[in-house]
Design a protein around this motif. Structure first.
Motif, PDB file in Angstrom:
ATOM      1  N   ILE A  78      -8.357  -4.232  -0.195  1.00  0.00           N
ATOM      2  CA  ILE A  78      -7.784  -3.343  -1.033  1.00  0.00           C
ATOM      3  C   ILE A  78      -6.987  -2.945  -2.136  1.00  0.00           C
ATOM      4  CG2 ILE A  78      -6.663  -0.706  -0.915  1.00  0.00           C
ATOM      5  CD1 ILE A  78      -6.990  -1.057   1.857  1.00  0.00           C
ATOM      6  N   ARG A  99      -4.651  -3.816  -6.229  1.00  0.00           N
ATOM      7  CA  ARG A  99      -4.242  -3.085  -6.053  1.00  0.00           C
ATOM      8  C   ARG A  99      -3.416  -4.321  -7.214  1.00  0.00           C
ATOM      9  NH1 ARG A  99      -4.928   0.872  -3.377  1.00  0.00           N
ATOM     10  NH2 ARG A  99      -3.823   1.960  -2.377  1.00  0.00           N
ATOM     11  N   ASN A 139     -15.096  -2.610   3.489  1.00  0.00           N
ATOM     12  CA  ASN A 139     -14.595  -3.257   2.520  1.00  0.00           C
ATOM     13  C   ASN A 139     -13.122  -4.011   3.219  1.00  0.00           C
ATOM     14  OD1 ASN A 139     -14.944  -1.530   0.427  1.00  0.00           O
ATOM     15  ND2 ASN A 139     -13.265   0.199   1.398  1.00  0.00           N
ATOM     16  N   HIS A 187      -3.944   7.088   1.864  1.00  0.00           N
ATOM     17  CA  HIS A 187      -5.074   6.695   2.294  1.00  0.00           C
ATOM     18  C   HIS A 187      -6.185   7.688   2.576  1.00  0.00           C
ATOM     19  CE1 HIS A 187      -6.122   8.203   7.147  1.00  0.00           C
ATOM     20  NE2 HIS A 187      -6.129   6.852   6.980  1.00  0.00           N
ATOM     21  N   CYS A 188      -7.437   7.252   2.754  1.00  0.00           N
ATOM     22  CA  CYS A 188      -8.394   7.794   2.253  1.00  0.00           C
ATOM     23  C   CYS A 188      -8.726   9.289   3.042  1.00  0.00           C
ATOM     24  CB  CYS A 188     -10.378   7.409   2.933  1.00  0.00           C
ATOM     25  SG  CYS A 188     -11.462   7.826   2.797  1.00  0.00           S
ATOM     26  N   TYR A 234      -7.929  -2.737  -8.319  1.00  0.00           N
ATOM     27  CA  TYR A 234      -9.792  -2.905  -8.975  1.00  0.00           C
ATOM     28  C   TYR A 234     -10.195  -3.426  -9.391  1.00  0.00           C
ATOM     29  CZ  TYR A 234      -9.968  -0.726  -4.252  1.00  0.00           C
ATOM     30  OH  TYR A 234     -10.215  -0.296  -3.280  1.00  0.00           O
ATOM     31  N   GLY A 293      -7.406   2.435   4.342  1.00  0.00           N
ATOM     32  CA  GLY A 293      -6.444   2.975   3.388  1.00  0.00           C
ATOM     33  C   GLY A 293      -4.791   2.690   4.379  1.00  0.00           C
ATOM     34  N   LEU A 343       0.231  -1.262  -0.156  1.00  0.00           N
ATOM     35  CA  LEU A 343      -0.528   0.077   0.094  1.00  0.00           C
ATOM     36  C   LEU A 343       1.009   1.168  -0.156  1.00  0.00           C
ATOM     37  CD1 LEU A 343      -2.751  -1.164   2.613  1.00  0.00           C
ATOM     38  CD2 LEU A 343      -2.911  -0.805   0.000  1.00  0.00           C
ATOM     39  N   SER A 377      -7.836  -6.867   4.138  1.00  0.00           N
ATOM     40  CA  SER A 377      -8.054  -6.451   6.132  1.00  0.00           C
ATOM     41  C   SER A 377      -9.020  -7.157   6.460  1.00  0.00           C
ATOM     42  CB  SER A 377      -8.549  -4.618   5.196  1.00  0.00           C
ATOM     43  OG  SER A 377      -9.422  -4.464   4.424  1.00  0.00           O
TER      44      SER A 377
END
Length: 404
Positions: A283, A285, A280, A348-349, A117, A343, A107, A308
């Motif tokens: 995540i 990638r 979620n 990161h959000c 995604y 995230g 990440l 996660s």
């Protein structure tokens, strides 16, 4: 003679079935082995499932049943606690990562692991800023969004608007004679706040139209559940929230950021809820080059899912992970990569602080002034696409005191 004939026939059919089953099951594995034969890859343990569908049948089965952790637990029990596995999900060969240090690497390395995604998600969310921005473009976009959601002074200006929306919405919901889908109403409150902050629109017709479109789109992705576990701790929180009301100055009409920072127990409950029921499960990638992690190769183009849910439920990071225990967050030293509700890294959000403020304000007024009576207290839970009761938390919202 006839009995012996049928016994042999049955045995032959059974043997043929198992041979064909095993042959078809291995087709995916053989296909990718041939595809990667030019390079000596040491792929992580796991299996790639059936042709075309991969491991999606098992994924849907466990997530729909409300027991999503069985999906990963079966991997661990079969292949050991490696923290990295290969599977075939959402139409792509994928690597699942369930260990904090490896998640941190994936990440935080934007050059090696780009956003990845599934195709269905990309087609639903046709947003260049999410899928195809360069690293430089994304930084500029993130700075723009962050300027509206992170700066303390700006956040302070949102509080009165958020309070008004929360108070008015709760008043309206509690006045309804029939039970409401509480989860749906919470989504509406959250969406109204977002629209108010980013668009400044009070036109309910516009909000309703955009909201309907958003709900349809979101149901195709991952919905944000309002988890009700924290309400079991209502008494403890209400002691805390009443104390905040007592210390408020006579001329102070609204909550301040200082008030919200005093909500220590509520903050712990929010963190524990996000840990247990984050929307979620992973995540996504995608590897931009062949990359080695912990002795295993992730081929270029393969999806990489930092799972996660598995990390949040790992007893190494969270003892007794199935227990809802807010006190675990007392002076909890969060290891990077072990708590991922918003995230990590550059992606990161940027709205995480705003989200927690929204939740805190809503719970402050809800816990002091309302109670929830569930219509179906034992309603089954589904985790497909995200955790929620199948009746959308059908309940009656009852006002128990006047708004302070």
């Amino acid at each position: 003679m006839d009995i012996q004939y049928w016994v042999w026939t049955y045995a032959l059919l059974l043997a043929t079935y198992f041979c064909m089953f095993n042959f078809v099951w291995r087709l995916n594995e053989w296909y990718y082995s041939i595809k990667l034969r030019k390079k000596q890859y040491t792929l992580p343990p796991g299996d790639l499932g059936w042709p075309f569908v991969g491991n999606m049948l098992a994924f849907i089965k466990h997530f729909k049943s409300g027991h999503p952790d069985l999906f990963i637990n079966n991997l661990v029990s079969k292949y050991g606690q490696n923290g990295i596995y290969k599977m075939h999900l959402f139409g792509n060969p994928s690597i699942i990562i369930c260990e904090a240090e490896m998640c941190k690497r994936v990440l935080t390395d934007d050059e090696t692991f780009k956003i990845g995604y599934p195709k269905s998600t990309v087609e639903v969310v046709r947003c260049k800023c999410i899928w195809s921005f360069s690293r430089k473009e994304h930084k500029k976009f993130r700075r723009l969004i962050s300027s509206l959601t992170i700066d303390r002074n700006i956040l302070e200006t949102y509080l009165s608007s958020i309070e008004d929306i929360v108070i008015n919405s709760l008043e309206e919901i509690s006045s309804m004679s029939q039970p409401v889908e509480f989860l749906k109403e919470m989504k509406n409150i959250s969406f109204n706040i977002i629209i108010d902050i980013f668009m400044g629109s009070y036109n309910q017709h516009i909000i309703a139209k955009i909201g309907d479109s958003f709900t349809e789109m979101h149901s195709a992705l991952f919905s944000l559940p309002v988890n009700l576990l924290g309400f079991a701790f209502r008494k403890g929180i209400k002691e805390e929230q009443e104390e905040i009301m007592k210390t408020r100055l006579p001329n102070q009409k609204h909550l301040s950021l200082k008030d919200i920072k005093k909500m220590n127990y509520l903050s712990q409950i929010i963190n524990e809820t996000l840990r247990l029921k984050n929307s979620n499960f992973a995540i996504f990638r995608e590897a931009t080059i062949d990359v080695n992690i912990n002795g295993y190769t992730i081929p270029k183009g393969w999806k990489v899912l930092t799972w996660s849910r598995a990390i949040h439920m790992n007893p190494i990071y969270y003892p007794n992970p199935n227990e809802f225990n807010p006190s675990r967050w007392n002076d909890h030293n969060i290891k990077i990569g072990s708590f991922l509700p918003f995230g990590a890294g550059s992606r990161h959000c940027p709205g995480s602080d705003l989200a927690k403020i929204e939740i805190s304000i809503f719970l402050h007024y809800f816990l002091l002034n309302y109670k929830l009576e569930l219509v179906n207290p034992k309603c089954p839970i589904t985790s497909l696409p995200s955790p929620k009761p199948i009746d959308n938390c059908l309940a009656k919202v009852i006002k128990v005191s006047r708004i302070a």
